[in-house]
Design an enzyme around this catalytic site. Structure first.
Site, PDB file in Angstrom:
ATOM      1  N   SER A 106      -9.688   5.092  -6.061  1.00  0.00           N
ATOM      2  CA  SER A 106      -8.592   5.377  -6.998  1.00  0.00           C
ATOM      3  C   SER A 106      -9.106   5.130  -8.409  1.00  0.00           C
ATOM      4  O   SER A 106      -9.975   4.259  -8.608  1.00  0.00           O
ATOM      5  CB  SER A 106      -7.414   4.431  -6.721  1.00  0.00           C
ATOM      6  OG  SER A 106      -6.473   4.510  -7.777  1.00  0.00           O
ATOM      7  N   TYR A 166      -4.640  -4.163  -5.530  1.00  0.00           N
ATOM      8  CA  TYR A 166      -4.946  -2.804  -5.064  1.00  0.00           C
ATOM      9  C   TYR A 166      -6.156  -2.255  -5.823  1.00  0.00           C
ATOM     10  O   TYR A 166      -7.085  -1.709  -5.217  1.00  0.00           O
ATOM     11  CB  TYR A 166      -3.722  -1.910  -5.291  1.00  0.00           C
ATOM     12  CG  TYR A 166      -3.963  -0.434  -5.065  1.00  0.00           C
ATOM     13  CD1 TYR A 166      -4.000   0.111  -3.783  1.00  0.00           C
ATOM     14  CD2 TYR A 166      -4.144   0.437  -6.152  1.00  0.00           C
ATOM     15  CE1 TYR A 166      -4.209   1.478  -3.582  1.00  0.00           C
ATOM     16  CE2 TYR A 166      -4.356   1.800  -5.956  1.00  0.00           C
ATOM     17  CZ  TYR A 166      -4.388   2.310  -4.675  1.00  0.00           C
ATOM     18  OH  TYR A 166      -4.605   3.657  -4.479  1.00  0.00           O
TER      19      TYR A 166
HETATM   20  P1  NAP Z   1       0.898   7.950   1.256  1.00  0.00           P
HETATM   21  O1  NAP Z   1       1.585   9.199   0.797  1.00  0.00           O
HETATM   22  O2  NAP Z   1       1.605   6.642   1.127  1.00  0.00           O
HETATM   23  O3  NAP Z   1       0.444   8.180   2.780  1.00  0.00           O
HETATM   24  C1  NAP Z   1      -0.211   7.133   3.401  1.00  0.00           C
HETATM   25  C2  NAP Z   1      -0.810   7.617   4.701  1.00  0.00           C
HETATM   26  O4  NAP Z   1      -1.606   6.544   5.204  1.00  0.00           O
HETATM   27  C3  NAP Z   1       0.218   7.935   5.751  1.00  0.00           C
HETATM   28  O5  NAP Z   1      -0.309   8.961   6.577  1.00  0.00           O
HETATM   29  C4  NAP Z   1       0.362   6.628   6.506  1.00  0.00           C
HETATM   30  O6  NAP Z   1       0.733   6.781   7.876  1.00  0.00           O
HETATM   31  C5  NAP Z   1      -1.045   6.104   6.442  1.00  0.00           C
HETATM   32  N1  NAP Z   1      -1.149   4.647   6.496  1.00  0.00           N
HETATM   33  C6  NAP Z   1      -0.456   3.708   5.794  1.00  0.00           C
HETATM   34  N2  NAP Z   1      -0.843   2.475   6.166  1.00  0.00           N
HETATM   35  C7  NAP Z   1      -1.775   2.637   7.147  1.00  0.00           C
HETATM   36  C8  NAP Z   1      -2.523   1.770   7.954  1.00  0.00           C
HETATM   37  N3  NAP Z   1      -2.385   0.426   7.862  1.00  0.00           N
HETATM   38  N4  NAP Z   1      -3.370   2.298   8.864  1.00  0.00           N
HETATM   39  C9  NAP Z   1      -3.500   3.639   8.989  1.00  0.00           C
HETATM   40  N5  NAP Z   1      -2.818   4.526   8.263  1.00  0.00           N
HETATM   41  C10 NAP Z   1      -1.964   4.021   7.348  1.00  0.00           C
HETATM   42  O7  NAP Z   1      -0.499   7.754   0.508  1.00  0.00           O
HETATM   43  P2  NAP Z   1      -1.350   8.769  -0.423  1.00  0.00           P
HETATM   44  O8  NAP Z   1      -0.778   8.733  -1.788  1.00  0.00           O
HETATM   45  O9  NAP Z   1      -1.541  10.057   0.265  1.00  0.00           O
HETATM   46  O10 NAP Z   1      -2.739   7.961  -0.509  1.00  0.00           O
HETATM   47  C11 NAP Z   1      -3.839   8.271   0.322  1.00  0.00           C
HETATM   48  C12 NAP Z   1      -5.057   7.542  -0.230  1.00  0.00           C
HETATM   49  O11 NAP Z   1      -5.287   7.950  -1.577  1.00  0.00           O
HETATM   50  C13 NAP Z   1      -4.902   6.022  -0.251  1.00  0.00           C
HETATM   51  O12 NAP Z   1      -6.127   5.411   0.069  1.00  0.00           O
HETATM   52  C14 NAP Z   1      -4.543   5.744  -1.695  1.00  0.00           C
HETATM   53  O13 NAP Z   1      -4.893   4.446  -2.104  1.00  0.00           O
HETATM   54  C15 NAP Z   1      -5.346   6.806  -2.416  1.00  0.00           C
HETATM   55  N6  NAP Z   1      -4.825   7.129  -3.740  1.00  0.00           N
HETATM   56  C16 NAP Z   1      -3.580   7.668  -3.926  1.00  0.00           C
HETATM   57  C17 NAP Z   1      -3.142   7.944  -5.213  1.00  0.00           C
HETATM   58  C18 NAP Z   1      -1.790   8.540  -5.520  1.00  0.00           C
HETATM   59  O14 NAP Z   1      -1.397   8.592  -6.696  1.00  0.00           O
HETATM   60  N7  NAP Z   1      -1.057   9.006  -4.524  1.00  0.00           N
HETATM   61  C19 NAP Z   1      -3.955   7.658  -6.313  1.00  0.00           C
HETATM   62  C20 NAP Z   1      -5.200   7.101  -6.086  1.00  0.00           C
HETATM   63  C21 NAP Z   1      -5.630   6.843  -4.798  1.00  0.00           C
HETATM   64  P3  NAP Z   1       2.294   6.860   8.341  1.00  0.00           P
HETATM   65  O15 NAP Z   1       2.746   8.264   7.987  1.00  0.00           O
HETATM   66  O16 NAP Z   1       2.244   6.618   9.817  1.00  0.00           O
HETATM   67  O17 NAP Z   1       3.032   5.810   7.578  1.00  0.00           O
END
Ligand code: NAP
Length: 247
Positions: free
Chosen positions: A142, A156
Protein backbone atom coordinates in the site's frame (compact mmCIF):
# COMPACT_ATOMS: atom_id res chain seq x y z
CA UNK A 1 -3.25 -22.48 -20.22
CA UNK A 2 -3.37 -25.05 -17.45
CA UNK A 3 -1.75 -22.85 -14.80
CA UNK A 4 -3.40 -22.12 -11.48
CA UNK A 5 -3.42 -18.65 -9.94
CA UNK A 6 -4.22 -18.47 -6.23
CA UNK A 7 -5.71 -15.15 -5.15
CA UNK A 8 -6.06 -14.80 -1.38
CA UNK A 9 -9.02 -12.60 -0.49
CA UNK A 10 -10.36 -13.08 -4.01
CA UNK A 11 -14.00 -12.72 -2.99
CA UNK A 12 -14.21 -8.93 -2.87
CA UNK A 13 -12.50 -5.70 -3.90
CA UNK A 14 -9.06 -5.83 -5.53
CA UNK A 15 -8.84 -9.61 -5.13
CA UNK A 16 -12.16 -10.11 -6.91
CA UNK A 17 -11.11 -7.86 -9.81
CA UNK A 18 -7.79 -9.71 -9.99
CA UNK A 19 -9.52 -13.11 -10.02
CA UNK A 20 -11.72 -12.01 -12.94
CA UNK A 21 -8.77 -10.50 -14.84
CA UNK A 22 -6.63 -13.61 -14.31
CA UNK A 23 -9.45 -15.87 -15.51
CA UNK A 24 -9.88 -13.69 -18.61
CA UNK A 25 -6.20 -14.35 -19.38
CA UNK A 26 -6.73 -18.10 -19.12
CA UNK A 27 -5.59 -18.92 -15.59
CA UNK A 28 -7.48 -21.45 -13.52
CA UNK A 29 -8.30 -19.35 -10.48
CA UNK A 30 -8.43 -20.34 -6.82
CA UNK A 31 -10.59 -17.72 -5.12
CA UNK A 32 -9.63 -17.57 -1.45
CA UNK A 33 -12.03 -16.01 1.05
CA UNK A 34 -12.16 -15.52 4.82
CA UNK A 35 -15.88 -15.81 5.58
CA UNK A 36 -17.97 -14.42 2.73
CA UNK A 37 -18.74 -17.65 0.86
CA UNK A 38 -21.56 -16.03 -1.13
CA UNK A 39 -19.20 -13.39 -2.54
CA UNK A 40 -16.57 -16.04 -3.43
CA UNK A 41 -19.20 -18.24 -5.08
CA UNK A 42 -20.38 -15.24 -7.13
CA UNK A 43 -16.82 -14.70 -8.44
CA UNK A 44 -16.54 -18.39 -9.36
CA UNK A 45 -19.95 -18.31 -11.11
CA UNK A 46 -18.96 -15.19 -13.06
CA UNK A 47 -15.73 -16.84 -14.22
CA UNK A 48 -17.52 -20.05 -15.18
CA UNK A 49 -20.18 -18.10 -17.10
CA UNK A 50 -17.33 -16.90 -19.36
CA UNK A 51 -16.07 -20.49 -19.79
CA UNK A 52 -13.26 -19.99 -17.30
CA UNK A 53 -12.31 -22.32 -14.48
CA UNK A 54 -12.35 -21.39 -10.79
CA UNK A 55 -12.93 -22.80 -7.33
CA UNK A 56 -13.66 -21.03 -4.06
CA UNK A 57 -11.65 -22.08 -1.00
CA UNK A 58 -12.20 -20.78 2.51
CA UNK A 59 -8.82 -19.62 3.83
CA UNK A 60 -8.22 -17.20 6.68
CA UNK A 61 -4.57 -16.34 6.04
CA UNK A 62 -4.21 -15.81 9.79
CA UNK A 63 -4.39 -19.62 10.10
CA UNK A 64 -1.52 -21.82 8.94
CA UNK A 65 -3.88 -24.82 8.78
CA UNK A 66 -6.17 -22.90 6.40
CA UNK A 67 -3.18 -21.95 4.22
CA UNK A 68 -1.99 -25.57 4.00
CA UNK A 69 -5.51 -26.63 3.00
CA UNK A 70 -5.71 -23.83 0.39
CA UNK A 71 -2.56 -25.06 -1.33
CA UNK A 72 -3.69 -28.69 -1.07
CA UNK A 73 -6.93 -27.85 -2.85
CA UNK A 74 -5.03 -25.78 -5.41
CA UNK A 75 -2.67 -28.74 -6.07
CA UNK A 76 -5.70 -30.91 -6.89
CA UNK A 77 -6.98 -28.22 -9.30
CA UNK A 78 -3.81 -27.96 -11.42
CA UNK A 79 -0.15 -26.90 -11.48
CA UNK A 80 0.52 -23.67 -9.61
CA UNK A 81 1.82 -20.73 -11.65
CA UNK A 82 0.95 -17.64 -9.62
CA UNK A 83 0.25 -16.58 -6.04
CA UNK A 84 -1.33 -13.20 -5.39
CA UNK A 85 -0.96 -12.32 -1.71
CA UNK A 86 -3.94 -9.98 -1.69
CA UNK A 87 -5.75 -10.68 1.60
CA UNK A 88 -5.21 -7.83 4.03
CA UNK A 89 -6.99 -6.02 6.83
CA UNK A 90 -7.14 -2.57 8.37
CA UNK A 91 -8.68 -1.70 11.72
CA UNK A 92 -10.56 1.25 13.17
CA UNK A 93 -8.85 4.63 12.96
CA UNK A 94 -6.71 5.06 16.08
CA UNK A 95 -3.49 6.60 17.39
CA UNK A 96 -0.66 4.31 18.41
CA UNK A 97 -1.21 5.23 22.08
CA UNK A 98 -4.69 3.72 21.78
CA UNK A 99 -3.78 0.40 20.13
CA UNK A 100 -4.23 -2.92 21.95
CA UNK A 101 -1.75 -5.78 21.70
CA UNK A 102 -4.61 -7.93 20.36
CA UNK A 103 -5.16 -5.53 17.47
CA UNK A 104 -1.46 -5.43 16.62
CA UNK A 105 -1.11 -9.22 16.69
CA UNK A 106 -4.11 -9.64 14.38
CA UNK A 107 -2.86 -7.00 11.95
CA UNK A 108 0.67 -8.43 11.74
CA UNK A 109 -0.56 -12.03 11.69
CA UNK A 110 -2.92 -11.52 8.74
CA UNK A 111 -0.98 -8.94 6.73
CA UNK A 112 2.60 -10.14 7.26
CA UNK A 113 2.72 -13.71 8.60
CA UNK A 114 -0.13 -14.82 6.32
CA UNK A 115 1.61 -13.43 3.23
CA UNK A 116 4.95 -14.99 4.13
CA UNK A 117 3.40 -18.40 4.89
CA UNK A 118 1.53 -18.36 1.56
CA UNK A 119 4.76 -17.41 -0.21
CA UNK A 120 6.55 -20.28 1.57
CA UNK A 121 4.02 -22.75 0.20
CA UNK A 122 4.25 -21.21 -3.28
CA UNK A 123 8.07 -21.34 -3.33
CA UNK A 124 7.97 -25.03 -2.34
CA UNK A 125 5.92 -25.70 -5.47
CA UNK A 126 7.39 -23.20 -7.95
CA UNK A 127 11.13 -23.20 -7.24
CA UNK A 128 13.34 -25.12 -9.69
CA UNK A 129 15.33 -26.01 -6.57
CA UNK A 130 12.34 -28.09 -5.46
CA UNK A 131 11.65 -29.52 -8.93
CA UNK A 132 9.13 -26.82 -9.90
CA UNK A 133 8.87 -24.92 -13.18
CA UNK A 134 9.04 -21.37 -11.79
CA UNK A 135 6.26 -18.84 -11.42
CA UNK A 136 5.28 -15.49 -10.00
CA UNK A 137 4.39 -14.13 -6.55
CA UNK A 138 2.66 -10.74 -6.31
CA UNK A 139 2.22 -9.05 -2.93
CA UNK A 140 -0.34 -6.32 -2.23
CA UNK A 141 1.38 -3.56 -0.30
CA UNK A 142 0.00 0.00 0.00
CA UNK A 143 1.18 3.58 -0.45
CA UNK A 144 0.55 3.66 3.32
CA UNK A 145 4.00 2.04 3.56
CA UNK A 146 5.51 5.31 2.30
CA UNK A 147 3.09 7.71 4.06
CA UNK A 148 2.95 6.07 7.52
CA UNK A 149 -0.80 6.79 7.94
CA UNK A 150 -0.45 8.95 11.09
CA UNK A 151 -3.56 9.17 13.31
CA UNK A 152 -5.27 6.60 11.08
CA UNK A 153 -3.53 3.23 11.25
CA UNK A 154 0.23 3.37 11.63
CA UNK A 155 0.14 -0.35 12.41
CA UNK A 156 -1.35 -1.11 8.99
CA UNK A 157 1.21 1.12 7.28
CA UNK A 158 4.01 -0.65 9.15
CA UNK A 159 2.66 -4.05 8.10
CA UNK A 160 2.80 -2.90 4.47
CA UNK A 161 6.34 -1.58 4.98
CA UNK A 162 7.21 -5.13 6.01
CA UNK A 163 5.59 -6.43 2.80
CA UNK A 164 7.82 -4.11 0.74
CA UNK A 165 10.96 -5.41 2.47
CA UNK A 166 9.74 -9.00 2.20
CA UNK A 167 9.18 -8.50 -1.53
CA UNK A 168 12.75 -7.29 -2.07
CA UNK A 169 14.29 -10.05 0.01
CA UNK A 170 12.26 -12.93 -1.39
CA UNK A 171 12.72 -11.68 -4.97
CA UNK A 172 16.50 -11.79 -4.56
CA UNK A 173 16.38 -15.12 -2.69
CA UNK A 174 14.54 -16.98 -5.47
CA UNK A 175 15.52 -15.00 -8.59
CA UNK A 176 17.82 -17.84 -9.68
CA UNK A 177 15.07 -20.44 -9.15
CA UNK A 178 12.60 -19.29 -11.84
CA UNK A 179 10.41 -17.22 -9.52
CA UNK A 180 9.69 -13.53 -9.95
CA UNK A 181 8.39 -11.61 -6.93
CA UNK A 182 6.89 -8.13 -7.11
CA UNK A 183 4.54 -5.90 -5.13
CA UNK A 184 1.94 -3.30 -5.92
CA UNK A 185 1.31 -0.28 -3.73
CA UNK A 186 -2.28 0.80 -4.42
CA UNK A 187 -3.39 4.29 -3.46
CA UNK A 188 -7.00 5.09 -2.52
CA UNK A 189 -9.07 2.37 -4.15
CA UNK A 190 -12.86 2.20 -4.05
CA UNK A 191 -13.48 -1.02 -2.09
CA UNK A 192 -15.15 -2.19 1.14
CA UNK A 193 -11.86 -1.96 3.08
CA UNK A 194 -12.57 1.64 4.12
CA UNK A 195 -15.84 0.54 5.76
CA UNK A 196 -13.79 -2.03 7.71
CA UNK A 197 -11.86 0.93 9.15
CA UNK A 198 -15.15 2.54 10.23
CA UNK A 199 -15.23 5.07 7.40
CA UNK A 200 -16.99 3.84 4.23
CA UNK A 201 -16.53 7.20 2.50
CA UNK A 202 -12.79 7.50 3.31
CA UNK A 203 -11.49 7.06 -0.24
CA UNK A 204 -13.85 9.68 -1.69
CA UNK A 205 -13.21 12.10 1.22
CA UNK A 206 -9.46 12.02 0.57
CA UNK A 207 -9.68 11.97 -3.24
CA UNK A 208 -8.85 15.68 -3.52
CA UNK A 209 -5.37 14.91 -2.07
CA UNK A 210 -4.63 12.56 -4.96
CA UNK A 211 -2.73 14.31 -7.79
CA UNK A 212 -5.16 12.72 -10.29
CA UNK A 213 -8.05 14.02 -8.11
CA UNK A 214 -9.96 10.75 -8.04
CA UNK A 215 -10.06 7.37 -6.32
CA UNK A 216 -8.85 4.32 -8.18
CA UNK A 217 -10.96 1.34 -9.20
CA UNK A 218 -10.15 -2.24 -8.24
CA UNK A 219 -9.81 -3.09 -11.94
CA UNK A 220 -6.98 -0.55 -12.27
CA UNK A 221 -4.99 -2.52 -9.68
CA UNK A 222 -5.97 -5.86 -11.22
CA UNK A 223 -4.65 -4.72 -14.61
CA UNK A 224 -1.26 -4.05 -13.06
CA UNK A 225 -1.30 -7.39 -11.22
CA UNK A 226 -2.02 -9.42 -14.35
CA UNK A 227 0.72 -7.56 -16.23
CA UNK A 228 3.22 -8.42 -13.49
CA UNK A 229 2.03 -12.06 -13.68
CA UNK A 230 2.56 -12.20 -17.43
CA UNK A 231 5.61 -12.93 -19.56
CA UNK A 232 5.50 -9.29 -20.64
CA UNK A 233 7.05 -8.62 -17.23
CA UNK A 234 9.66 -11.35 -17.65
CA UNK A 235 12.59 -9.15 -16.48
CA UNK A 236 10.66 -7.57 -13.59
CA UNK A 237 11.45 -8.83 -10.11
CA UNK A 238 11.96 -7.16 -6.74
CA UNK A 239 9.91 -4.27 -8.13
CA UNK A 240 7.38 -2.35 -6.06
CA UNK A 241 4.94 -0.62 -8.39
CA UNK A 242 2.90 2.37 -7.18
CA UNK A 243 -0.59 2.37 -8.72
CA UNK A 244 -1.91 5.39 -6.91
CA UNK A 245 -2.84 8.23 -9.23
CA UNK A 246 0.40 9.95 -8.20
CA UNK A 247 -0.25 9.83 -4.45
P1 NAP B 1 -11.55 -5.55 0.86
O1 NAP B 1 -12.44 -4.90 -0.15
O2 NAP B 1 -11.77 -5.27 2.31
O3 NAP B 1 -11.57 -7.13 0.59
C1 NAP B 1 -10.80 -7.92 1.43
C2 NAP B 1 -10.72 -9.32 0.87
O4 NAP B 1 -9.78 -10.02 1.68
C3 NAP B 1 -12.02 -10.07 0.93
O5 NAP B 1 -12.05 -10.98 -0.15
C4 NAP B 1 -11.94 -10.79 2.27
O6 NAP B 1 -12.67 -12.01 2.31
C5 NAP B 1 -10.47 -11.09 2.34
N1 NAP B 1 -9.95 -11.20 3.70
C6 NAP B 1 -10.13 -10.36 4.76
N2 NAP B 1 -9.49 -10.84 5.84
C7 NAP B 1 -8.92 -12.02 5.47
C8 NAP B 1 -8.17 -13.01 6.12
N3 NAP B 1 -7.87 -12.91 7.44
N4 NAP B 1 -7.77 -14.09 5.42
C9 NAP B 1 -8.09 -14.22 4.11
N5 NAP B 1 -8.81 -13.33 3.43
C10 NAP B 1 -9.22 -12.24 4.11
O7 NAP B 1 -10.02 -5.18 0.59
P2 NAP B 1 -9.31 -4.47 -0.69
O8 NAP B 1 -9.49 -3.01 -0.56
O9 NAP B 1 -9.70 -5.16 -1.93
O10 NAP B 1 -7.77 -4.75 -0.34
C11 NAP B 1 -7.05 -5.83 -0.91
C12 NAP B 1 -5.57 -5.62 -0.61
O11 NAP B 1 -5.15 -4.36 -1.15
C13 NAP B 1 -5.25 -5.59 0.88
O12 NAP B 1 -4.02 -6.22 1.12
C14 NAP B 1 -5.14 -4.10 1.17
O13 NAP B 1 -4.33 -3.82 2.28
C15 NAP B 1 -4.55 -3.59 -0.13
N6 NAP B 1 -4.80 -2.17 -0.36
C16 NAP B 1 -6.06 -1.67 -0.51
C17 NAP B 1 -6.23 -0.30 -0.72
C18 NAP B 1 -7.58 0.34 -0.90
O14 NAP B 1 -7.67 1.58 -0.90
N7 NAP B 1 -8.65 -0.43 -1.07
C19 NAP B 1 -5.13 0.55 -0.75
C20 NAP B 1 -3.87 0.01 -0.58
C21 NAP B 1 -3.71 -1.35 -0.39
P3 NAP B 1 -14.24 -12.07 2.73
O15 NAP B 1 -15.00 -11.59 1.50
O16 NAP B 1 -14.49 -13.52 3.03
O17 NAP B 1 -14.42 -11.17 3.90
Amino acid sequence: MDQVAIITGGSRGIGRATALAAAARGYKVVVGYASNKAAADEVVAKIESSNGKAIAVKCDVGSEADILDLFKQADAFGPLGVLVNNAGVVDMTARVDEMSAERLHRMMNVNIVGSILCAREAVKRLSTKHGGKGGVIINLSSVAATLGSPAQYVDYAASKGAIDTFTLGLAREVAGEGIRVAAIRPGLIDTDIHASGGEPDRAHRLAHNVPMKRVGQAEEIANAVVWLMSDEASYVTGTILDVSGGR
